[in-house]
Motif scaffolding. Structure first.
Motif, PDB file in Angstrom:
ATOM      1  N   UNK A  75      -2.222   0.255  -9.368  1.00 22.77           N
ATOM      2  CA  UNK A  75      -2.894   0.674  -8.127  1.00 22.77           C
ATOM      3  C   UNK A  75      -3.828   1.848  -8.385  1.00 22.77           C
ATOM      4  N   UNK A  76      -3.380   2.763  -9.263  1.00 22.06           N
ATOM      5  CA  UNK A  76      -4.219   3.915  -9.590  1.00 22.06           C
ATOM      6  C   UNK A  76      -5.502   3.480 -10.285  1.00 22.06           C
ATOM      7  N   UNK A  83      -8.472  -0.740  -1.293  1.00 19.59           N
ATOM      8  CA  UNK A  83      -8.948  -0.048  -0.090  1.00 19.59           C
ATOM      9  C   UNK A  83      -7.860   0.756   0.598  1.00 19.59           C
ATOM     10  N   UNK A  84      -6.627   0.239   0.644  1.00 21.56           N
ATOM     11  CA  UNK A  84      -5.590   1.001   1.351  1.00 21.56           C
ATOM     12  C   UNK A  84      -5.208   2.266   0.585  1.00 21.56           C
ATOM     13  N   UNK A 118       4.096   7.128  -5.291  1.00 24.11           N
ATOM     14  CA  UNK A 118       4.689   6.404  -6.413  1.00 24.11           C
ATOM     15  C   UNK A 118       5.959   7.072  -6.913  1.00 24.11           C
ATOM     16  N   UNK A 119       5.937   8.398  -7.053  1.00 26.22           N
ATOM     17  CA  UNK A 119       7.117   9.101  -7.554  1.00 26.22           C
ATOM     18  C   UNK A 119       8.270   9.015  -6.562  1.00 26.22           C
ATOM     19  N   UNK A 120       7.952   9.040  -5.254  1.00 29.19           N
ATOM     20  CA  UNK A 120       9.020   8.920  -4.266  1.00 29.19           C
ATOM     21  C   UNK A 120       9.638   7.528  -4.303  1.00 29.19           C
ATOM     22  N   UNK A 121       8.801   6.501  -4.447  1.00 28.82           N
ATOM     23  CA  UNK A 121       9.326   5.131  -4.544  1.00 28.82           C
ATOM     24  C   UNK A 121      10.181   4.993  -5.808  1.00 28.82           C
ATOM     25  N   UNK A 122       9.711   5.568  -6.909  1.00 28.50           N
ATOM     26  CA  UNK A 122      10.496   5.544  -8.150  1.00 28.50           C
ATOM     27  C   UNK A 122      11.826   6.264  -7.946  1.00 28.50           C
TER      28      UNK A 122
END
Length: 680
Positions: free
Chosen positions: A21-22, A27-28, A368-372
């Protein structure tokens, strides 16, 4: 399926997904990035600007002058009345002659004032660009980096010839949000490089005659006015607009201030559409004012090309750090470090923003880090929950609740294994044959009774926080001092053995009332090093203990019937608790498979102070046996036959037989009294 989805390495796929994604920046993700950028601008402390004033053609002016657009003589009237030392920036397009024929009035008024007029890029025409100050280009002569427009709506010659400057009013909204955050300083109109209104205003304000633009292989690098410092831009000659400026706003009908940059625009209802900006909707001339002030003040909001790579690397490193913290650290420090890492992106971003007005996006890294963190925590929670459930299922009937909780809190005690001194207890049922015969074909009844027997001998073990290792038919094996620590484990093991015997007596009281024959139990206890852990095949395994001490305990238990004793205890156990119980030595025995003898004792649940003399006689009996005085040893056995409440009579009968047998053997003079067993 969930078993595999909760493996630690599955988190790496999540990290890879956010890395993708990065890189692709859909767009989101751009919307999230823009929203964060807008929040930074909104939270920036407002700066009160005194040199730039917004002059509004507002409802008050409409009431005074009538329907808009006015005759240009009306604008001329306000220019005539204004101070001579102000810079007048008209954010109005005068691309056609005045229908009221008053262009000369406005041109005459402009002769005595410093006026900058506006032009507007258009996609609809492609004729000319009017009067303007050109841009000199250094480096690669490649205008493809600039925003291209086929034409330009420019002021009529009668007005532009008297203007100090003419610049394009262009601000291109960002996709997909439709918010204006940056504006080009130079555009390409009809194939010609053309300055923006803000750039030409700055040129007039500084008194410089011209512009320069540096173009490299990756696009525009900077734009400079005369000898002023270069203005760094992106590759499309755009500069971010600082929207935290606050301007004085007056009506055009009010007295115009001297020595200011006066930016004219219409704010009357229905004549001009507000523009979306990071700090809210603004009229077009206010957007131009923000851009002009950004350029005038030298403020540069930097969005370097390296931030994309930095954000990607930061995302990967933080995610891997969280993964390591969750799986390698205890819960509390793991959570604290993970949350700090989750928030570190915002900390780093704020540092760059506050120290150098450099925008580094924190949203994707934080998300991303929170999801991880969430996935890693769930995986570990699920694994821990599954381990605890397995431990509860595996050990609920084999260990006390306290031991089960200990194992649930630290599964490594099972998984990793240990080498530790333990006390091992083996037990075996006596009298099963008559008991089984009493049930005939009633297998269900026999099974129920045997389960009751196992319950009765297990309860003392669990009450002492011992660990039942296994049930083997009508036999059992349990240990003390693992996994729960027990510094007095030899004493605990002996006391538990006595309590098990008492439980069997209580159980006998119950079954004999039901017409069943009584049963008995023999138990052997030994203390020594054991190797503990989960053992077995991949598909079928259990908690177990191995070691020489375990084998010895099993062989000691097997001698109970032979010695006529209910409870036999190895010498290594006795030496740790000899003052706590009434021990009597039974033999010096080399169990099968061993060449070195061990002392074996029995323990009597009697008050030893009442049996001091008989205990001494028992000791003398063994001393005579070792000295090969077998007849004297036999005599002492007969004298002790009715002592100790008859609990040792079976043993003494066995010992008399032993002495008679030893009398027939050709023993060496230095015989040490050790009996070598030939059976287990």
């Amino acid at each position: 399926m969930l078993k595999y989805l909760t493996k630690w390495w599955t988190v790496l796929f999540t990290v890879a997904g956010f890395a993708a994604l990065s890189i692709t920046n859909p767009s989101f993700i751009q919307t999230l990035e823009y929203n964060y950028y807008d929040a930074l601008q909104q939270n920036k402390e407002k700066e009160i600007i005194e040199d730039v004033v917004l002059v509004n053609i507002d409802e008050k002016a409409i009431s005074a002058e009538g329907q808009y657009p006015w005759p240009r003589g009306s604008i001329a009237k306000y220019l005539d009345s204004g101070p001579a030392d102000s810079l007048y920036v008209l954010n109005v397009i005068y691309s056609e002659e005045d229908r009221f024929k008053e262009d000369n009035k406005l041109a005459f008024a402009m002769q005595n004032k410093a006026v900058v007029l506006s032009s507007a890029p258009t996609q609809q025409i492609s004729d000319g660009v009017g009067t303007f100050v050109g841009v000199a280009t250094f480096g690669e002569q490649n205008e493809n980096w600039l925003y291209k427009f086929p034409g330009l709506l420019f002021p009529i010659d009668n007005l532009s010839s008297w203007a100090y400057g003419v610049g394009a009013t262009v601000a291109i909204p960002d996709d997909p949000t439709g918010v204006v955050r940056r504006a080009p300083l130079v555009i390409n109109a009809n194939g010609i490089q053309y300055p923006s209104l803000a750039l030409d205003t700055l040129r007039v304000y500084t008194g410089e005659p011209s512009y320069q633009m540096k173009v490299g292989s990756n696009g525009v690098e900077w734009v400079r006015i005369g000898k002023q410092d270069p203005i760094t831009t992106n590759s499309f000659a755009e500069t971010p607009i600082a929207f935290w400026n606050e301007f004085e706003q007056i009506s055009i009908t009010d007295p115009l201030p001297a020595g200011k940059v006066l930016i004219f625009g219409i704010t009357a209802e229905g004549y001009s559409n507000p523009v979306a900006t990071p700090t809210g909707a603004m009229y077009p001339h206010e957007v131009q004012a923000q851009l002009i002030q950004t350029v005038l003040s030298g403020v540069e909001i930097k969005i370097p090309d390296w931030t994309g790579v930095f954000e990607l690397l930061f995302l990967v490193l933080v995610s891997l750090g969280i993964l390591a913290a969750v799986y390698a650290l205890p819960i509390v420090p793991g959570v604290i470090i993970s949350l700090l890492l989750c928030g570190s992106a915002y900390g780093v971003s704020q540092h760059f923003w506050t120290s150098a007005l450099t925008f580094v996006d924190a949203t994707l890294v934080s998300l991303g880090s929170f999801v991880v963190f969430a996935q890693s925590s769930f995986n570990k929670y699920y694994i821990t929950f599954r381990e605890k459930s397995q431990i509860l299922k595996q050990f609920a009937g084999y260990a006390s609740p306290a031991v089960v909780r200990l194992l649930q809190e630290n599964p490594a005690l099972i998984k990793e294994g240990m080498k530790k001194e333990v006390s091992i207890v083996f037990s075996d049922l006596r009298g099963f044959t008559p008991l089984g015969e009493s049930f005939g074909d009633d297998v269900k009844g026999l099974t129920k009774l045997m389960n009751g027997y196992m319950d009765s001998i297990t309860e003392p073990v669990l009450n002492a926080n011992g660990m039942v290792i296994k049930y083997i038919g009508d036999a059992s094996m349990h240990i003390h001092n693992a996994p729960m620590e027990d510094k007095d484990h030899p004493k605990t093991a002996v006391q538990t053995g006595l309590n098990m015997l008492q439980s069997v007596e209580d159980f006998n009281d119950k079954i004999t009332k039901e017409g069943r024959p009584p049963i008995g139990m023999g138990a052997g206890i030994n203390t020594g090093l054991g190797y503990l852990g989960e053992m077995g095949s991949t598909e079928r395994h259990s908690y177990d203990v191995l070691g020489d001490a375990v084998s010895t305990a099993a062989r000691i238990e097997s001698k109970c019937k032979e010695y006529g004793c209910l409870l036999l205890v190895g010498g290594d156990t006795v030496k740790h608790c000899k003052n706590d119980f009434f021990f009597l030595k039974v033999d010096d025995l080399a169990v099968k498979g061993k060449t070195v003898g061990i002392e074996i004792y029995t323990v009597l649940n009697l008050n030893k102070d009442k049996y001091i003399k008989p205990a001494q006689m028992h000791h003398d009996m063994h001393m005579n046996y070792q000295k090969q005085n077998f007849d004297k040893s036999i005599k002492i056995c007969n004298d002790l036959m009715k002592c100790f409440e008859g609990q040792m009579s079976g043993y003494y009968n066995m010992w008399i037989e032993r002495c008679e047998y030893m009398k027939t053997q050709d023993l060496p003079k230095d015989w040490n009294g050790v009996f070598i067993a030939t059976t287990k």
